[in-house]
Scaffold this active site. Structure first.
Site, PDB file in Angstrom:
ATOM      1  N   SER A 110      -0.348   2.516  -0.948  1.00 21.47           N
ATOM      2  CA  SER A 110      -1.497   2.941  -0.163  1.00 21.47           C
ATOM      3  C   SER A 110      -2.274   4.028  -0.910  1.00 21.47           C
ATOM      4  CB  SER A 110      -1.014   3.408   1.220  1.00 21.47           C
ATOM      5  OG  SER A 110      -2.088   3.616   2.097  1.00 21.47           O
TER       6      SER A 110
ATOM      7  N   HIS B 223      -3.688  -1.842   0.243  1.00 18.17           N
ATOM      8  CA  HIS B 223      -4.063  -2.516   1.489  1.00 18.17           C
ATOM      9  C   HIS B 223      -5.284  -1.838   2.097  1.00 18.17           C
ATOM     10  CE1 HIS B 223      -1.154   0.311   3.925  1.00 18.17           C
ATOM     11  NE2 HIS B 223      -2.081   0.972   3.277  1.00 18.17           N
TER      12      HIS B 223
END
Length: 345
Positions: free
Chosen positions: A86, A109
């Site tokens: 992330s 993501h």
């Protein structure tokens, strides 16, 4: 020795900073702390190693860390030891260069977030998420040689995209792969993250640590021979002797700091409660809305206070009726008149 316990410096002046843990000002990897550590490391030497093992976290805090590392005057090398997921995957991109352990994982993501409120407030939240994805898309695109739109279409599609070191090298996320201690085959990302976090503080052989195990520690990464390892260990031993006399003072300072932090936290909590109690008392918020504004005050006290002040209080009719002591209120007089008329009928 450095007064920053998260920095390790070797005999050649190379400083190592560990970004191990979740990103956010209430977690292990804090933007203010990392920025101060970078400044301290720059004073100690011209080369800095940043080692990452993080599941990600707060986007704004991560962007601040990214900018601090990107703008550092030092020769910064980034190593992904376990997980760079992330927001941590964004920070990894500012390495000059960046390398991954062959057992490590990179994960990208979509930005996640949430809010509470009406559809207009929710739309604003969606717009903020889209704006953040634009910014992160620009960062990824600059590294990968892709357009922002291609990055968003490929990686911001609502799925988690886990990349091995080979995948990351092939796609251009990293510059190289380095060896690390073996990781059990089939290990999940969670197991890899935990394994490397434990290696930061625990020797692999608790009863005996041999020379080869010592050389695997980041502090001895640049030692080319056993003689250099021993010399470095002796240097650390001398430093430890000097530190022994400061240990009590350091413990006292940490105790005092904890007291100040606890008092500051209690004062902040009391101030938040007073603001929320006042807002609930005059009808600006109700019990259901209170947790929302409490969270706003915790994350950004100044903006939260402004938001509460901007709400209009709901005044009750009875508050506008002034009655002198001993007199009947207008409401009581009117009710008496109605009852008298009903009795006469």
């Amino acid at each position: 020795m450095s007064r920053f316990f998260n920095i390790q410096t070797d005999a050649e002046g190379v400083c190592t900073i560990f970004l191990y843990g979740d990103i956010g000002d209430y977690y292990e990897v804090q933007s203010g702390r990392v920025a101060r550590e970078l400044l301290e490391a720059e004073k100690a030497g011209s080369r800095i190693h940043v080692r990452i093992n993080s599941n990600g976290g707060d986007v704004y805090c991560g962007i601040a860390i990214y900018n601090a590392i990107k703008n550092s005057k030092a020769d910064v090398h980034i190593y992904v030891d376990g997980i760079a997921a992330s927001m941590a995957s964004v920070i990894a991109l500012c390495g000059k260069p960046v390398e991954m352990s062959k057992y490590a994982r990179l994960m990208l993501h979509s930005v996640s977030g949430g809010c509470y409120g009406n559809k207009k407030e929710m739309q604003k939240c969606i717009e903020e998420i889209e704006s953040l994805e634009d910014s992160l898309g620009d960062i990824y695109a600059a590294r990968l040689g892709m357009t922002k739109e291609e990055v968003k279409a490929t990686f911001f599609d609502g799925e988690d995209h886990w990349l091995t070191a080979d995948d990351a090298l092939r796609l251009g996320f990293i510059d190289g792969i380095y060896d690390a201690e073996p990781v059990p085959a089939g290990s999940t990302p969670e197991q890899i993250y935990t394994l490397f976090n434990n290696r930061l503080t625990e020797p692999q052989n608790k009863s005996k640590m041999n020379l080869e195990e010592i050389r695997k520690h980041p502090s001895f990464a640049n030692c080319k021979s056993e003689e250099e390892v021993i010399a470095q260990a002796q240097a650390y031993a001398r430093e430890a002797g000097r530190v022994a006399g400061l240990e009590n003072e350091n413990n006292d300072l940490k105790t005092r700091l904890k007291e100040f932090e606890d008092k500051a936290a209690a004062d902040e909590e009391a101030a938040r409660k007073a603001l929320l109690d006042a807002a609930e008392a005059d009808g600006r918020i109700n019990a259901e809305m209170r947790p929302v504004y409490e969270n706003i005050l915790k994350s950004n006290p100044e903006e939260g206070e402004k938001a509460l002040k901007a709400l209009a209080p709901k005044r009750k009719v009875m508050e506008d009726l002034k009655v002198d002591p001993g007199d009947e209120s207008p409401w009581s007089k009117r009710m008496k008149e109605i009852n008298n008329k009903l009795n006469k009928q």
